[in-house]
Design an enzyme around this catalytic site. Structure first.
Site: not given
Ligand code: ACO
Length: 444
Positions: A319, A377
């Protein structure tokens, strides 16, 4: 250019230049601005006028593009707060519509405020009947995100009475319309792709329930929404509702900064979200797992992910901001266990493969050293798969949730008196001046 030196009370920084640099200055004072939390920022607004220098920061890794009061992230510590409330508390104790109100209005609603807000959203869930015809212009095999970009952008051709962004009342109506209609538009995109009739929203159902109803019911049978499934979906929506100045939110702000109407802005946000490095990742996770196929092939794919000459990346890992466990992923990990248990999906081969991949990657020095943890996700895809949402709809659901965050940021930007059109500059590395010479084309 010399060092930047902070003054004693950290109210400004002095930037020293080598004499003879462009602009001719030798030092410049840059004010330091302090937020309520998070790193202070150097205010460089006068840098160019005073020094003839721009700053260079591709990907905005060190640039605050705006002031905001909506969401706070500390990526090192894995903290995410909406209007001050930790995301795990909101996911456990609140509902998506309450979080929507919180993000937009700044505080949680009182019971009366909530009743009015819920009524406003429910009131706008249907789409203009003519909009239904719009769908038949798409091929049946169109990706639902392509349909979303088109249909949401087209809302500006249907709701002319909420396009004036200078009118606060019109801004509110457009916001309610968008939040209310997104699940309807999304479910219609799905129904269109499977050749089933569109299902109208039902006002007595909650936000997540209504979406499930429009996705899965048909005129031929009765469909009852499983409350555990509706709760899990509501949680996914909360966890995806906002995430500070991410790529799609920054897109919405940038498009909105020119004065574009809210429907056009949100359509632009959807387009940005579609990319596999952003919202498209949960779909990409499942596609990647299908491609890996068996746990024996995990080492081969990990090697591909580590190889700098190979564009492959491990989807659902890493991320831009979190260099620690994504706090949303923690909540979803727990939810995924609950829902998979409830629906009897615990032995799903893709899920088993994902667990093995997660275990191996979390022990692999490459991922450990770079602090690459599973992101939100990685888990949301399994929950959606278990509740029967097809892979191509994963990012669509993300867009439904994030619409709330996009709107909150868009509203905040429009109401900010310091707002200006967004216009970054560049480091030009192309040709210097050259003059046009007509080309001689031999043999023509
Ligand atoms: N697989 C393999 N290596 C990776 C991955 C990954 N998923 N993510 C980052 N790295 C490596 C990079 O190659 C880089 O290595 P290096 O230091 O040797 O050059 C290092 O880790 C740092 O990564 P950056 O590329 O600097 O990280 P950046 O902030 O630019 O990228 C991103 C973040 C785009 C999310 C990236 O991690 C990625 O592509 N992940 C996979 C896609 C994904 O899951 N996206 C969802 C994001 S969450 C969301 O949108 C809700």
């Amino acid at each position: 250019m010399g060092p930047a030196i902070l003054d004693d009370n950290h109210e400004s920084a002095h930037l020293e230049f080598t004499p003879g640099t462009p602009g001719g200055v030798e030092t410049v004072d840059l004010p330091i601005l302090h937020g309520t939390m998070g790193p202070a920022v150097l205010d460089i607004r006068k840098l160019y006028t005073e020094t003839d220098y721009f700053t260079y920061d591709p990907g905005y890794t060190a640039t605050a593009s705006c002031e905001s009061k909506i969401t706070f992230i500390d990526g090192e510590k894995g903290i995410l707060l909406h209007r001050g409330y930790p995301i795990d508390e909101l996911a456990e104790k609140s509902t998506f519509l309450k979080v929507a109100y919180l993000l937009m209005e700044g505080d949680l609603p009182t019971s009366e405020e909530y009743i009015t807000f819920e009524k406003n959203i429910t009131h706008h869930t249907m789409v203009h009947e003519q909009l239904r015809n719009f769908y038949s212009g798409f091929r049946r095999d169109a990706h639902p995100m392509a349909i979303m970009v088109g249909v949401v952008g087209a809302l500006s051709a249907f709701y002319h009475d909420s396009l004036d962004i200078r009118d606060p009342q019109q801004r509110i109506i457009a916001s309610h319309r968008l939040i209310a209609k997104m699940p309807t538009i999304a479910a219609m995109a799905y129904k269109y792709s499977v050749g089933q009739p569109f299902v109208y929203p039902k006002n007595e159902l909650g936000y997540a329930e209504n979406f499930l109803h429009m996705m899965f019911s048909t005129p031929t049978g009765s469909y009852t929404v499983n409350p555990v499934v509706a709760k899990a979906l509501d949680k996914i929506l909360i966890l995806h509702a906002d995430h500070e100045q991410n790529a799609s939110t920054s897109t919405v702000r940038l498009v909105g900064s020119s004065g574009a109407n809210p429907f056009a802005c949100i359509a632009a946000g959807i387009a940005c979200l579609w990319g596999p490095a952003h919202g498209g990742a949960n779909e990409a996770v499942l596609n990647m797992l299908k491609e890996i196929g068996h746990k024996d092939r995990i080492p081969e794919f990990l090697e591909k992910a580590k190889n700098k000459d190979d564009p492959f990346r491990l989807m659902g890992f890493g991320h831009r901001v979190y260099k620690n466990f994504d706090p949303r992923a923690r909540v979803l990990w727990k939810t995924s266990q609950e829902i998979l248990d409830e629906l009897g999906f615990d032995n799903d081969p893709l899920l088993q493969l994902a667990k093995e991949l997660e275990r191996i990657a979390l022990e692999d020095p490459y991922f450990v050293e770079r602090k690459l943890y599973p992101n939100v996700d990685f888990y949301s895809g399994f929950i959606l798969k278990a509740i029967g949402v097809p892979t191509t709809m994963f990012t669509v659901l993300f867009a439904v949730a994030r619409t709330v965050g996009w709107i909150a940021h868009w509203m905040e930007m429009i109401e900010d008196p310091a707002q200006k059109i967004g216009r970054p500059r560049q480091l030009y590395t192309g040709h210097t001046l050259r003059h046009y010479e007509p080309q001689t084309h031999h043999g023509i």
